[in-house]
Design a protein around this motif. Structure first.
Motif, PDB file in Angstrom:
ATOM      1  N   VAL A 101       1.110  -1.076  -0.218  1.00  0.00           N
ATOM      2  CA  VAL A 101       0.014   0.701   0.002  1.00  0.00           C
ATOM      3  C   VAL A 101       0.667   1.219  -0.140  1.00  0.00           C
ATOM      4  N   LYS A 124       0.123   8.511  -1.253  1.00  0.00           N
ATOM      5  CA  LYS A 124      -0.545   9.259  -2.060  1.00  0.00           C
ATOM      6  C   LYS A 124       0.548   9.567  -2.508  1.00  0.00           C
ATOM      7  N   GLN A 174      -2.037  -1.286  -4.004  1.00  0.00           N
ATOM      8  CA  GLN A 174      -3.203   0.462  -3.747  1.00  0.00           C
ATOM      9  C   GLN A 174      -2.215   1.498  -3.391  1.00  0.00           C
ATOM     10  N   SER A 200      -2.907   5.206  -0.666  1.00  0.00           N
ATOM     11  CA  SER A 200      -3.809   5.131   0.626  1.00  0.00           C
ATOM     12  C   SER A 200      -3.392   7.013   0.723  1.00  0.00           C
ATOM     13  N   ASP A 201      -3.989   7.268   2.045  1.00  0.00           N
ATOM     14  CA  ASP A 201      -3.648   8.081   2.564  1.00  0.00           C
ATOM     15  C   ASP A 201      -3.031   7.697   3.876  1.00  0.00           C
ATOM     16  N   MET A 217      -3.658   4.375   5.847  1.00  0.00           N
ATOM     17  CA  MET A 217      -3.157   3.150   5.544  1.00  0.00           C
ATOM     18  C   MET A 217      -2.434   2.400   6.707  1.00  0.00           C
TER      19      MET A 217
END
Length: 298
Positions: A38, A41, A53, A55-56, A60
């Motif tokens: 992950v 971003k 993925q 994510s913030d 996360m």
């Protein structure tokens, strides 16, 4: 052997080509181990073809088992403060200068991170500080710090004058450029450059280190880690000071206001590879015992 991880978050210092190289190496490692990645971003633009993925960082932390931080100690400090409400462990790969917290060298990142991801690591819980500025019954500002909380003059002018209290007992009146309140983790940071002691991470203590005090006998003081510390700024309203948390978040402090700090209920969990040795880290970073050829005798 501890249980291996399944979902791993990645946070890194942006704008550095070395970071991109290390992240790509980690991508291959995670994929080879069958783990899901992950990505923060803020790194998505630099890695447009990343198969993971996005994510913030705050979100996360709620969905991963581990976060790998790639950068310097400042990057990890920022992550620790940001993620403090979510008890996800952090592992750091060093692309900065000293690397007391991001203790895995970039050229050994794949080897050492493989061990961590497979469950071969030591878990290290570090205390954090909660500090706030209070005026009467109002809280003006507050935040968390892993390394240190610093009250200091706000410009290059005169020293500031302030009182220090510990557990509601008066310690001293200081005239100085400021005061560093450091955790054991932060004892090797700003406090060390100010002449403070090195505290082993397992020592439950705070170091109060005056910054350029006017009185030469105003020396660093080590107090119990559970202590409540108050700094009260004195002088005229023009005698402006500021407080900063880990050198990253800053707020002004005016005469009559009080800076209150104490150990936070939040902690930061660091994971270290099997090769981790705190004293070896000190020898390496502080160049202890080096001979003229640069070697350290055993």
């Amino acid at each position: 052997m501890k249980e291996a991880f399944q979902r791993v978050g990645l946070i890194a210092k942006s704008g550095d080509e070395r970071v991109i190289r290390v992240l790509k190496e980690l991508a291959g490692l995670l994929d080879g181990l069958g783990m899901e990645a992950v990505l923060d971003k803020r790194l998505a633009e630099a890695l447009p073809n990343w198969q993971s993925q996005i994510s913030d960082a705050e979100v996360m932390a709620e969905n991963v088992d581990l976060i790998i931080v790639v950068g310097g100690d400042g990057t990890l400090l920022n992550a620790a403060r940001l993620l403090a409400p979510r008890p996800v462990p952090l592992a750091g790969i060093n692309l900065g200068r000293l690397g007391f917290l991001t203790d895995m060298a970039a050229d050994r990142a794949v080897e050492e991170m493989t061990a961590v991801l497979q469950g071969r690591y030591t878990r290290d819980h570090r205390h954090m500080l909660h500090a706030r500025i209070r005026e009467g019954d109002s809280v003006v500002a507050e935040d968390l710090a892993l390394n240190d909380v610093v009250i200091q003059k706000a410009d290059g002018g005169r020293m500031i004058e302030f009182e220090t209290w510990v557990d509601d007992r008066f310690v001293s009146l200081h005239r100085a450029d400021g005061m560093i309140a450091a955790t054991a983790t932060g004892s090797t940071a700003y406090a060390l450059s100010g002449g403070g002691p090195i505290l082993h991470p397992d020592v439950d203590a705070l170091a109060l280190v005056p910054i350029c005090p006017h009185t030469l006998s105003d020396r660093p003081l080590v107090i119990p880690g559970k202590s409540r510390v108050h700094f009260i700024l004195r002088g005229e309203r023009s005698n402006q000071a500021q407080i900063n948390w880990d050198g990253q978040q800053t707020s002004p402090v005016a005469p009559g206001q009080t800076v209150e700090l104490q150990r936070s209920e939040q902690t930061t969990t660091l994971l270290h590879p099997p090769s981790y040795d705190y004293f070896a880290l000190l020898r390496s970073k502080l160049h202890w015992g080096r001979s003229q050829d640069g070697n350290v005798p055993r």
